[in-house]
Scaffold this motif. Structure first.
Motif, PDB file in Angstrom:
ATOM      1  N   UNK A  71       0.870  -1.356   0.253  1.00 45.84           N
ATOM      2  CA  UNK A  71       0.035   0.062   0.054  1.00 45.84           C
ATOM      3  C   UNK A  71       0.737   1.121   0.105  1.00 45.84           C
ATOM      4  N   UNK A  72       1.949   1.141   0.337  1.00 48.89           N
ATOM      5  CA  UNK A  72       2.933   2.181   0.476  1.00 48.89           C
ATOM      6  C   UNK A  72       3.036   2.835  -1.083  1.00 48.89           C
ATOM      7  N   UNK A  73       3.241   4.021  -1.243  1.00 45.21           N
ATOM      8  CA  UNK A  73       3.824   4.471  -2.481  1.00 45.21           C
ATOM      9  C   UNK A  73       5.280   4.404  -2.818  1.00 45.21           C
ATOM     10  N   UNK A  74       5.633   4.127  -3.875  1.00 49.53           N
ATOM     11  CA  UNK A  74       7.016   4.083  -4.267  1.00 49.53           C
ATOM     12  C   UNK A  74       7.882   5.145  -3.632  1.00 49.53           C
ATOM     13  N   UNK A  75       7.622   6.256  -3.915  1.00 42.94           N
ATOM     14  CA  UNK A  75       8.312   7.416  -3.688  1.00 42.94           C
ATOM     15  C   UNK A  75       7.550   8.314  -2.643  1.00 42.94           C
ATOM     16  N   UNK A  76       7.682   7.484  -1.426  1.00 45.30           N
ATOM     17  CA  UNK A  76       7.033   8.196  -0.395  1.00 45.30           C
ATOM     18  C   UNK A  76       7.786   9.254   0.278  1.00 45.30           C
ATOM     19  N   UNK A  77       7.279  10.192   0.732  1.00 46.40           N
ATOM     20  CA  UNK A  77       7.885  11.543   1.215  1.00 46.40           C
ATOM     21  C   UNK A  77       7.573  12.633   0.387  1.00 46.40           C
TER      22      UNK A  77
END
Length: 108
Positions: A71-77
């Motif tokens: 569920x985490x996006x690839x480019x988190x932040x």
């Protein structure tokens, strides 16, 4: 463990370790580590001599971790937006104007 590959098909290795402790009560300790590119997931379960429920709980824990990771996006932040405007404070504008003036007069 095949169920985990339906959630994430990038799993490269799964290591499962079964241990027993005989300190008063006979406990079964089941540990598993799952490797996917860029991450290692780990889960551990302790039960009393029951392998099937222990494995079910272990798979459930790993499923939750895989779903959370997926569920985490690839480019988190923080990300730069194309239409973002550079906002300067009035003090920054004044300092920039003074600097530009010094450059024009060839002082700097």
């Amino acid at each position: 463990m095949d169920h985990l590959s339906r959630i994430n098909n990038h799993i490269t290795t799964i290591n499962v370790t079964l241990n027993t402790e005989k300190h008063g009560t006979h406990e079964l300790i089941v540990e598993a580590s799952v490797h996917i590119p860029g991450h290692d997931l780990f889960a551990m379960v302790q039960t009393e001599k029951q392998l099937k429920p222990a494995l079910d709980m272990l798979v459930s824990k790993l499923e939750k971790q895989l779903i959370k990771h997926k569920a985490k996006p690839k480019n988190a932040g923080r990300q730069h937006h194309i239409n973002a405007k550079d906002v300067e404070s009035p003090i920054e504008r004044q300092l920039q104007a003074e600097f530009d003036e010094l450059v024009e007069r060839e002082v700097i």
